[in-house]
Motif scaffolding. Structure first.
Motif, PDB file in Angstrom:
ATOM      1  N   GLU A 164      40.618  33.590  44.684  1.00  0.00           N
ATOM      2  CA  GLU A 164      40.967  32.213  44.369  1.00  0.00           C
ATOM      3  C   GLU A 164      42.320  32.207  43.700  1.00  0.00           C
ATOM      4  OE1 GLU A 164      37.903  30.181  42.188  1.00  0.00           O
ATOM      5  OE2 GLU A 164      36.402  31.464  43.084  1.00  0.00           O
ATOM      6  N   GLY A 165      43.274  31.550  44.311  1.00  0.00           N
ATOM      7  CA  GLY A 165      44.584  31.514  43.699  1.00  0.00           C
ATOM      8  C   GLY A 165      45.449  30.427  44.283  1.00  0.00           C
ATOM      9  N   GLY A 166      44.832  29.378  44.779  1.00  0.00           N
ATOM     10  CA  GLY A 166      45.628  28.318  45.369  1.00  0.00           C
ATOM     11  C   GLY A 166      46.358  28.846  46.584  1.00  0.00           C
ATOM     12  N   SER A 167      47.669  29.013  46.480  1.00  0.00           N
ATOM     13  CA  SER A 167      48.467  29.472  47.611  1.00  0.00           C
ATOM     14  C   SER A 167      48.452  30.990  47.752  1.00  0.00           C
ATOM     15  CB  SER A 167      49.912  28.989  47.440  1.00  0.00           C
ATOM     16  OG  SER A 167      50.459  29.538  46.259  1.00  0.00           O
ATOM     17  N   VAL A 168      47.752  31.681  46.871  1.00  0.00           N
ATOM     18  CA  VAL A 168      47.725  33.144  46.905  1.00  0.00           C
ATOM     19  C   VAL A 168      46.290  33.603  47.105  1.00  0.00           C
ATOM     20  CG1 VAL A 168      48.286  35.265  45.674  1.00  0.00           C
ATOM     21  CG2 VAL A 168      49.668  33.215  45.299  1.00  0.00           C
ATOM     22  N   ASP A 169      46.014  34.198  48.250  1.00  0.00           N
ATOM     23  CA  ASP A 169      44.679  34.716  48.522  1.00  0.00           C
ATOM     24  C   ASP A 169      44.552  36.134  47.983  1.00  0.00           C
ATOM     25  OD1 ASP A 169      43.821  32.442  49.876  1.00  0.00           O
ATOM     26  OD2 ASP A 169      44.715  33.123  51.756  1.00  0.00           O
ATOM     27  N   GLY A 170      43.325  36.532  47.715  1.00  0.00           N
ATOM     28  CA  GLY A 170      43.051  37.904  47.355  1.00  0.00           C
ATOM     29  C   GLY A 170      43.251  38.258  45.901  1.00  0.00           C
ATOM     30  N   LEU A 171      43.416  37.276  45.040  1.00  0.00           N
ATOM     31  CA  LEU A 171      43.590  37.584  43.624  1.00  0.00           C
ATOM     32  C   LEU A 171      42.278  38.078  43.016  1.00  0.00           C
ATOM     33  CD1 LEU A 171      45.690  34.574  42.284  1.00  0.00           C
ATOM     34  CD2 LEU A 171      46.485  36.806  43.035  1.00  0.00           C
ATOM     35  N   HIS A 172      42.378  39.013  42.093  1.00  0.00           N
ATOM     36  CA  HIS A 172      41.221  39.468  41.313  1.00  0.00           C
ATOM     37  C   HIS A 172      41.537  39.124  39.864  1.00  0.00           C
ATOM     38  CE1 HIS A 172      38.781  42.973  39.442  1.00  0.00           C
ATOM     39  NE2 HIS A 172      38.088  41.862  39.441  1.00  0.00           N
ATOM     40  N   GLU A 173      40.761  38.203  39.305  1.00  0.00           N
ATOM     41  CA  GLU A 173      41.011  37.733  37.946  1.00  0.00           C
ATOM     42  C   GLU A 173      39.834  38.067  37.044  1.00  0.00           C
ATOM     43  OE1 GLU A 173      43.528  33.833  38.022  1.00  0.00           O
ATOM     44  OE2 GLU A 173      42.022  33.741  39.624  1.00  0.00           O
ATOM     45  N   LEU A 174      40.161  38.296  35.783  1.00  0.00           N
ATOM     46  CA  LEU A 174      39.175  38.612  34.761  1.00  0.00           C
ATOM     47  C   LEU A 174      39.101  37.458  33.772  1.00  0.00           C
ATOM     48  CD1 LEU A 174      40.462  42.228  34.040  1.00  0.00           C
ATOM     49  CD2 LEU A 174      38.684  41.527  35.680  1.00  0.00           C
ATOM     50  N   ARG A 175      37.890  37.156  33.310  1.00  0.00           N
ATOM     51  CA  ARG A 175      37.713  36.057  32.367  1.00  0.00           C
ATOM     52  C   ARG A 175      37.730  36.585  30.932  1.00  0.00           C
ATOM     53  NH1 ARG A 175      32.859  33.160  33.959  1.00  0.00           N
ATOM     54  NH2 ARG A 175      31.769  34.748  32.751  1.00  0.00           N
ATOM     55  N   TYR A 176      38.470  35.881  30.089  1.00  0.00           N
ATOM     56  CA  TYR A 176      38.545  36.170  28.657  1.00  0.00           C
ATOM     57  C   TYR A 176      38.096  34.922  27.901  1.00  0.00           C
ATOM     58  CZ  TYR A 176      40.794  40.700  28.917  1.00  0.00           C
ATOM     59  OH  TYR A 176      41.051  42.033  29.110  1.00  0.00           O
ATOM     60  N   VAL A 177      37.423  35.139  26.776  1.00  0.00           N
ATOM     61  CA  VAL A 177      36.904  34.027  25.967  1.00  0.00           C
ATOM     62  C   VAL A 177      37.266  34.249  24.508  1.00  0.00           C
ATOM     63  CG1 VAL A 177      34.956  33.597  27.539  1.00  0.00           C
ATOM     64  CG2 VAL A 177      34.662  35.156  25.595  1.00  0.00           C
ATOM     65  N   ARG A 178      37.195  33.157  23.754  1.00  0.00           N
ATOM     66  CA  ARG A 178      37.363  33.267  22.298  1.00  0.00           C
ATOM     67  C   ARG A 178      36.795  32.013  21.632  1.00  0.00           C
ATOM     68  NH1 ARG A 178      42.247  33.039  18.666  1.00  0.00           N
ATOM     69  NH2 ARG A 178      40.613  32.239  17.401  1.00  0.00           N
ATOM     70  N   PRO A 179      36.230  32.210  20.428  1.00  0.00           N
ATOM     71  CA  PRO A 179      35.830  31.028  19.663  1.00  0.00           C
ATOM     72  C   PRO A 179      37.076  30.323  19.143  1.00  0.00           C
ATOM     73  CG  PRO A 179      35.409  33.048  18.414  1.00  0.00           C
ATOM     74  CD  PRO A 179      35.923  33.461  19.755  1.00  0.00           C
ATOM     75  N   LEU A 180      36.939  29.033  18.949  1.00  0.00           N
ATOM     76  CA  LEU A 180      38.071  28.268  18.410  1.00  0.00           C
ATOM     77  C   LEU A 180      37.807  27.900  16.996  1.00  0.00           C
ATOM     78  CD1 LEU A 180      38.666  26.060  21.549  1.00  0.00           C
ATOM     79  CD2 LEU A 180      40.078  27.955  20.771  1.00  0.00           C
TER      80      LEU A 180
END
Length: 180
Positions: A164-180
């Protein structure tokens, strides 16, 4: 003195230039070079004009479903050096969280505190909007960005997405989280 402020439509070209310049440097070797070479400040300017206009109206930018996001810019002496986009979570399983959708700084301003100022303000704005936790996606292999986020209290939670990357296929993304 660096100022962090809400973006206006007049900022679209500066935001687009940062976007394209940062992509070309940060993603070299991570995204196909032909994709990076095709990035266009002119096309991004049009996209950002639309996005900023919709943001000012409290509407979701194109591609964000029904989730409105805001855009901050970092400016010094009339020049846009970076930006941060954020709002409610766009992912179906993350609607109860805030999201830092993008944070880019022009490579000539890396390590000068611009990214720090942007992320601090974005986190403050997310908290002020009532979010108690936020997430972001970072391109796998983008070690510089990962170190930056980790220094600011973000932690990988095991979430991943592929292709998933809009105009860029094949992206591998990692999710990061943090409390606010």
């Amino acid at each position: 003195m660096l100022s962090i402020r809400w973006a206006t439509v007049e900022d679209a070209a500066g935001v687009a230039a940062v976007h394209v310049n940062a992509w070309r440097v940060a993603y070299a070797g991570l995204i196909d070079q032909a994709v990076l070479d095709r990035q266009s400040v002119e096309a991004r300017t049009q996209m950002w004009r639309n996005s900023i206009t919709r943001s000012q109206l409290g509407e979701a930018p194109d591609g964000y479903g029904d989730v409105a996001h805001r855009l901050l810019v970092a400016e010094l002496d009339g020049e846009i050096l970076g930006w941060a986009s954020f709002g409610g979570g766009r992912d179906d399983d993350r609607r109860e969280l805030g999201e830092l959708a993008g944070l880019y700084v022009d490579p000539t301003s890396w390590t000068h505190g611009v990214g720090h100022a942007l992320i601090e303000r974005a986190q403050q704005e997310l908290a002020a909007a009532g979010w108690t936790e936020a997430y972001l996606w970072v391109l796998d292999g983008n070690a510089r960005a990962i170190r930056f986020y980790e220094r600011h209290g973000w932690r990988a939670d095991g979430g991943e997405k592929f292709g998933e990357g809009g105009s860029v296929d094949g992206l591998h993304e990692l999710r990061y989280v943090r409390p606010l």
